[in-house]
Motif scaffolding. Sequence first.
Motif, PDB file in Angstrom:
ATOM      1  N   LEU A  56      38.327  69.417  -8.469  1.00 46.19           N
ATOM      2  CA  LEU A  56      37.693  68.598  -7.577  1.00 46.19           C
ATOM      3  C   LEU A  56      36.397  68.373  -8.409  1.00 46.19           C
ATOM      4  O   LEU A  56      35.504  69.139  -8.643  1.00 46.19           O
ATOM      5  CB  LEU A  56      37.744  69.315  -6.417  1.00 46.19           C
ATOM      6  N   ILE A  57      36.380  66.998  -8.454  1.00 48.49           N
ATOM      7  CA  ILE A  57      35.084  66.540  -9.208  1.00 48.49           C
ATOM      8  C   ILE A  57      34.354  65.292  -8.350  1.00 48.49           C
ATOM      9  O   ILE A  57      34.870  65.087  -7.489  1.00 48.49           O
ATOM     10  CB  ILE A  57      35.695  65.661 -10.709  1.00 48.49           C
ATOM     11  N   ALA A  58      33.180  65.177  -8.846  1.00 51.74           N
ATOM     12  CA  ALA A  58      32.387  64.170  -8.300  1.00 51.74           C
ATOM     13  C   ALA A  58      31.592  63.390  -9.333  1.00 51.74           C
ATOM     14  O   ALA A  58      31.599  63.725 -10.295  1.00 51.74           O
ATOM     15  CB  ALA A  58      31.267  64.815  -7.391  1.00 51.74           C
ATOM     16  N   GLY A  59      31.336  62.021  -8.949  1.00 49.88           N
ATOM     17  CA  GLY A  59      30.668  61.258  -9.726  1.00 49.88           C
ATOM     18  C   GLY A  59      30.459  59.689  -9.263  1.00 49.88           C
ATOM     19  O   GLY A  59      30.724  59.670  -7.954  1.00 49.88           O
ATOM     20  N   PRO A  60      29.932  58.824 -10.075  1.00 43.67           N
ATOM     21  CA  PRO A  60      29.638  57.560  -9.277  1.00 43.67           C
ATOM     22  C   PRO A  60      30.867  56.732  -9.015  1.00 43.67           C
ATOM     23  O   PRO A  60      32.165  57.129  -9.539  1.00 43.67           O
ATOM     24  CB  PRO A  60      29.160  56.596 -10.670  1.00 43.67           C
ATOM     25  N   PRO A  61      30.928  55.864  -8.088  1.00 41.71           N
ATOM     26  CA  PRO A  61      32.289  55.319  -7.475  1.00 41.71           C
ATOM     27  C   PRO A  61      33.041  54.401  -8.433  1.00 41.71           C
ATOM     28  O   PRO A  61      32.375  53.988  -9.361  1.00 41.71           O
ATOM     29  CB  PRO A  61      31.766  54.336  -6.343  1.00 41.71           C
ATOM     30  N   GLY A  62      34.221  54.696  -8.356  1.00 44.32           N
ATOM     31  CA  GLY A  62      35.075  53.752  -9.276  1.00 44.32           C
ATOM     32  C   GLY A  62      36.131  53.133  -8.443  1.00 44.32           C
ATOM     33  O   GLY A  62      35.913  52.836  -7.211  1.00 44.32           O
ATOM     34  N   GLU A  63      37.101  52.648  -9.028  1.00 43.34           N
ATOM     35  CA  GLU A  63      38.155  52.028  -8.143  1.00 43.34           C
ATOM     36  C   GLU A  63      38.972  53.143  -7.330  1.00 43.34           C
ATOM     37  O   GLU A  63      39.112  54.329  -7.466  1.00 43.34           O
ATOM     38  CB  GLU A  63      39.347  51.481  -9.124  1.00 43.34           C
ATOM     39  N   SER A  64      39.230  52.675  -6.090  1.00 42.38           N
ATOM     40  CA  SER A  64      39.686  53.664  -4.991  1.00 42.38           C
ATOM     41  C   SER A  64      41.258  53.937  -5.200  1.00 42.38           C
ATOM     42  O   SER A  64      41.879  53.085  -5.846  1.00 42.38           O
ATOM     43  CB  SER A  64      39.618  52.946  -3.551  1.00 42.38           C
ATOM     44  N   GLY A  65      41.524  54.957  -4.550  1.00 43.61           N
ATOM     45  CA  GLY A  65      43.196  55.225  -4.676  1.00 43.61           C
ATOM     46  C   GLY A  65      43.237  56.066  -5.942  1.00 43.61           C
ATOM     47  O   GLY A  65      42.266  56.508  -7.006  1.00 43.61           O
ATOM     48  N   ALA A  66      44.456  56.134  -6.338  1.00 42.25           N
ATOM     49  CA  ALA A  66      45.028  56.830  -7.539  1.00 42.25           C
ATOM     50  C   ALA A  66      44.857  56.128  -8.615  1.00 42.25           C
ATOM     51  O   ALA A  66      45.206  54.907  -8.891  1.00 42.25           O
ATOM     52  CB  ALA A  66      46.358  57.222  -7.404  1.00 42.25           C
ATOM     53  N   ARG A  67      44.409  56.811  -9.937  1.00 36.85           N
ATOM     54  CA  ARG A  67      44.441  55.899 -11.076  1.00 36.85           C
ATOM     55  C   ARG A  67      44.385  57.191 -12.209  1.00 36.85           C
ATOM     56  O   ARG A  67      44.165  58.267 -12.215  1.00 36.85           O
ATOM     57  CB  ARG A  67      42.962  55.092 -11.274  1.00 36.85           C
TER      58      ARG A  67
END
Length: 297
Positions: free
Chosen positions: A144-155
């Motif tokens: 389980l990681i955290a960071g700046p927002p990226g594209e939602s969903g699976a990638r």
Amino acid sequence: MDVRQLELFLAVVEEQTFTQAARRSFVSQSGLSSSIRALERELGATLFARSASGATLTAAGEAFLPRARRMLADATAAKRELMGLGSSRSLRLGSEQCLGDLVNLADVLTAFAPQQEGIEVFFQQAPSDSLLRDLRSGRLDAALIAGPPGESGARLIQDLEVTVLRQEPFVLLVPRSHPLASESSVALAALRPERLVDFAPSWPARSILDQALSEAGVSRRATVEVTDVHMLLSLVEYGFGVAVVPQSFSAKPEAASLVALPLTGTRPCWETALALSPQAGTAARAFASMFLVDVPG
């Protein structure tokens, strides 16, 4: 329809309230509700009659109940059979130091480990950049990681399978006696005269805030660095300084006496996500299935 939806459906049936079912299933109530609504849309029927006193099965829900139990039992049996075919007998998990109220990891790990017959479960906490390195090298199976927002969903991120679990804004935490406590919101520029209580530079929340302050043209008056969320909240409570943290941190019981103010203008945000290594096996994916996507649409 997936196994997690069936588990959440049965949890609501047994607990008879969405609140208790969400607590038992280690997900937010909004996430559980979203999953049940998605299941109802897929089936084309309303499964629960919702009221202030709880949730009861509709006629359609009663008809679906025995089928849901059979499907979940079949899926559980299949998972155990397939896990017996794998060569790896260990599961290595990791997590960012603090994930707000996203999940109670102690509960999840305690519930998950006994289900993995014959598999030794290892767990570690570390900064997200360290977890990502360990995932890529194969030293971890899931994290389980955290960071700046990226594209939602699976990638995919450099061969890692990443599923966003939550995106949320930061808020300003101040004691009730603070002059800003009566405001409805505040801009980062208002923090110029304030002493900030910060996380250590290795925390993703710190790097996200640093970037937002830089964009807003705000220099810290002084920095107090901590490596423990509870210490940060305590320092704010006693008036040592103020803190800008992910919104879910303000839901911790230790923050009950503090005021959480929304930010205007330049607003830092972060996301929490589940990442699987390229070598992730059945057990790691079983762990991943315990989490529910909770991203606003």
